[in-house]
Design an enzyme around this catalytic site. Structure first.
Site, short mmCIF file in Angstrom:
data_model
loop_
_atom_site.label_atom_id
_atom_site.label_comp_id
_atom_site.label_asym_id
_atom_site.label_seq_id
_atom_site.Cartn_x
_atom_site.Cartn_y
_atom_site.Cartn_z
N PRO A 1 11.21 -14.48 -0.06
CA PRO A 1 10.36 -14.03 0.59
C PRO A 1 9.63 -12.73 0.90
O PRO A 1 10.53 -11.42 1.07
CB PRO A 1 10.78 -14.73 2.43
CG PRO A 1 12.48 -14.98 2.09
CD PRO A 1 12.71 -14.05 0.61
N ARG A 2 8.42 -12.81 1.85
CA ARG A 2 7.86 -11.65 2.04
C ARG A 2 8.25 -10.68 2.62
O ARG A 2 8.06 -9.54 2.59
CB ARG A 2 6.14 -11.93 1.72
CG ARG A 2 5.06 -10.97 1.98
CD ARG A 2 4.82 -10.04 1.07
NE ARG A 2 4.49 -8.72 1.38
CZ ARG A 2 4.35 -7.65 2.15
NH1 ARG A 2 5.50 -7.62 2.72
NH2 ARG A 2 3.76 -6.69 1.85
N GLY B 1 13.06 -3.13 0.43
CA GLY B 1 13.26 -2.41 -0.51
C GLY B 1 14.23 -2.87 -1.87
O GLY B 1 15.13 -2.05 -2.57
N GLU B 2 14.43 -4.37 -2.40
CA GLU B 2 15.83 -4.20 -3.48
C GLU B 2 14.76 -5.13 -4.59
O GLU B 2 15.48 -5.93 -4.94
CB GLU B 2 17.01 -4.58 -2.89
CG GLU B 2 17.81 -3.97 -1.76
CD GLU B 2 19.00 -4.75 -1.64
OE1 GLU B 2 20.24 -4.04 -2.38
OE2 GLU B 2 18.80 -5.79 -1.50
N GLU C 1 1.00 -1.59 0.33
CA GLU C 1 -0.28 -0.36 0.17
C GLU C 1 1.10 1.45 -0.04
O GLU C 1 0.46 2.38 -0.90
CB GLU C 1 -0.80 0.11 1.44
CG GLU C 1 -2.64 -1.31 0.76
CD GLU C 1 -1.53 -2.59 2.17
OE1 GLU C 1 -0.50 -2.72 2.24
OE2 GLU C 1 -2.24 -3.29 1.77
N GLU D 1 4.77 -5.54 -11.09
CA GLU D 1 5.92 -5.03 -10.95
C GLU D 1 6.76 -5.99 -11.56
O GLU D 1 7.67 -5.67 -12.61
CB GLU D 1 5.99 -5.03 -9.52
CG GLU D 1 6.33 -3.61 -8.90
CD GLU D 1 6.66 -3.37 -7.08
OE1 GLU D 1 6.72 -2.73 -6.53
OE2 GLU D 1 7.28 -4.95 -7.29
N ASN E 1 1.41 -8.43 -5.06
CA ASN E 1 1.57 -7.42 -6.96
C ASN E 1 2.34 -7.72 -8.28
O ASN E 1 3.48 -8.26 -8.40
CB ASN E 1 1.86 -5.73 -6.03
CG ASN E 1 1.79 -5.31 -7.80
OD1 ASN E 1 0.74 -5.29 -9.04
ND2 ASN E 1 2.27 -3.83 -7.44
N PRO E 2 1.44 -8.62 -9.56
CA PRO E 2 1.86 -8.68 -10.26
C PRO E 2 2.38 -7.63 -11.36
O PRO E 2 2.72 -8.43 -12.12
CB PRO E 2 0.63 -9.21 -11.19
CG PRO E 2 -0.73 -9.03 -11.01
CD PRO E 2 -0.23 -8.45 -9.45
#
Length: 441
Positions: free
Chosen positions: A272-273, A314-315, A70, A342, A339-340
């Site tokens: 991993p998320r 962030g990478e 988000e 990106e 999100n697909p």
């Protein structure tokens, strides 16, 4: 007040009473989360509504983005608001989203952790910050916060709003409660026509449809020097990435790698998320006899490396630029999807499991245009990865379709700004009448 309305009112009062009763337990609970790395121990007071920054003079818009996805989605929106000289107070609920906000936005917005949905915390927060407008992102509905905003006549708006089928069905079972809450929203700007209709059915009005503003987000950045170094290490090995994976999906990724390794000389990039699960995921991979290189340790990728474990924040831009085939997680063993767009906008063919209700519209468009494929299970994922790694033409067609589709999906940010105009234009005018303090943005 009829019986349904009375029942809804009583249910919301019970929610408030339970919250009051839980207040003494909330600080130990937050300390426990902090020990696990899920809270910022130095800033726990913010969760009780105590400020750690000074409120600037002039109009202030409070924007709440729960977590990383988000936050990333509304970065362009926050930049647009700042161009209009409107101060933005961004609240988030996770440590990782706070780090993303700091890295991408710096001091252009004020960041605080969101207060717990307990009356004393919310009242303290609102008494200090006194926002002129409150904007939530996607599906954030907190009864106490919504009631306090409504009582103070502060409009609350939901942007990029979505509602999964499961959430809609759950709300419909308690429709009077849903109507009591959703009717308090000043405006809902939904991602799709179906999302918009779901919000209307639950009592929200007015409702507009903008599309998904994640399609208007910039591609995640990448350090080109680091990328070049890894490209040298990887050389001409075939690669694929499994990103935003949840518990159980990493084991499936390991199985796919072991099944395909002998045929392709494969390097698997696993992200991993939740990066804090890195130790757990590495231990599982090593138990299966796989050689792991971790990004947090700056391990080199050698010819013996099986898995490049992307356990940093962030990478994502780096990991996706090291491949052109990506499986998007939270879709096989967990529900909701990630999100697909990106990976598609960065030139990856996209694979996913079937459980993608949080990104239903995006997947429908990508699958329809041929840029994404849905797999049912581990065996089907292995077959799809093998086919696309060994069939350059099919993979290239999916990549080209993804680039075209994500470009076509853009425009939601402009539609969102247009929908917000009646609420933000007065703030923009007011902001220009407030003298700027020296050194402020």
């Amino acid at each position: 007040m009829n019986a349904s309305e009375a029942a809804a009112s009583f249910a919301l009062k019970v929610y408030g009473w339970v919250g009051q009763g839980a207040l003494p337990l909330s600080r130990p609970w937050l300390f426990q989360r902090a020990r696990k790395g899920k809270e910022d121990k130095a800033r726990l007071n913010e969760r009780f509504g105590y400020p750690s920054r000074e409120r600037p003079a002039g109009p202030l818009l409070w924007l709440h983005a729960a977590s990383v996805g988000e936050t990333m989605a509304v970065i362009p929106l926050m930049r647009e608001l700042r161009r209009r000289d409107i101060h933005v107070l961004l609240t988030t609920g996770t440590v990782t989203s706070a780090e993303i906000a700091r890295d991408r936005l710096g001091d252009t917005v004020i960041h605080q952790y969101v207060p717990l949905d307990l009356r004393p915390a919310v009242q303290r927060f609102l008494d200090y910050w006194q926002p002129d407008v409150a904007i939530g992102v996607e599906s954030e509905i907190w009864p106490t916060t919504l009631a306090e905003l409504n009582q103070r006549q502060i409009p609350q708006i939901l942007v990029n709003a979505r509602m999964s089928d499961r959430s809609f069905q759950r709300w419909m079972r308690y429709k009077p409660v849903a109507e009591a809450l959703f009717s308090k929203l000043a405006l809902v700007i939904a991602q799709s026509d179906l999302d918009g209709q779901n919000f209307r059915d639950l009592g929200a009005w007015p409702v507009q449809v903008s599309g998904n503003i994640k399609a208007d987000s910039d591609a995640p950045p990448c350090d080109d020097v680091v990328r070049a170094s890894y490209n040298v290490q990887i050389r001409n090995r075939k690669t694929w990435a499994a990103i935003s994976t949840f518990d159980g999906e990493e084991a499936i990724v390991a199985m796919v790698h072991r099944a395909l390794k002998a045929h392709t000389g494969l390097l698997t990039i696993l992200v991993p998320r939740h990066p804090e699960r890195g130790d757990e995921v590495e231990a599982m991979l090593k138990e299966k006899g796989l050689v792991v290189a971790r990004r947090t340790r700056n391990d080199p990728i050698t010819d013996e490396t099986d898995i490049f474990l992307g356990d940093t924040i962030g990478e994502m831009g780096l990991y996706l630029r090291l491949t052109d085939l990506a499986f998007v997680g939270r879709s096989l063993t967990a529900d909701g999807g990630q999100n697909p767009m990106e990976p598609a906008m960065l030139g990856c063919a996209v694979l996913s499991g079937p459980k993608v209700s949080n990104f239903r519209d995006a997947y429908q468009q990508l699958v329809r245009k041929g840029s994404a494929r849905v797999v049912r299970d581990a065996e089907m994922l292995a077959k799809a990865v093998h086919f696309l790694l060994t069939n350059d033409l099919a993979r290239t067609k999916m990549i080209d379709a993804g680039l075209e589709t994500t470009q076509e999906m853009r425009g939601a940010l402009a539609a969102t700004m247009k929908g917000l105009e009646a609420h933000i234009s007065p703030l923009s005018v007011q902001a220009k009448l407030v003298p700027r303090a020296a050194g402020t943005n």
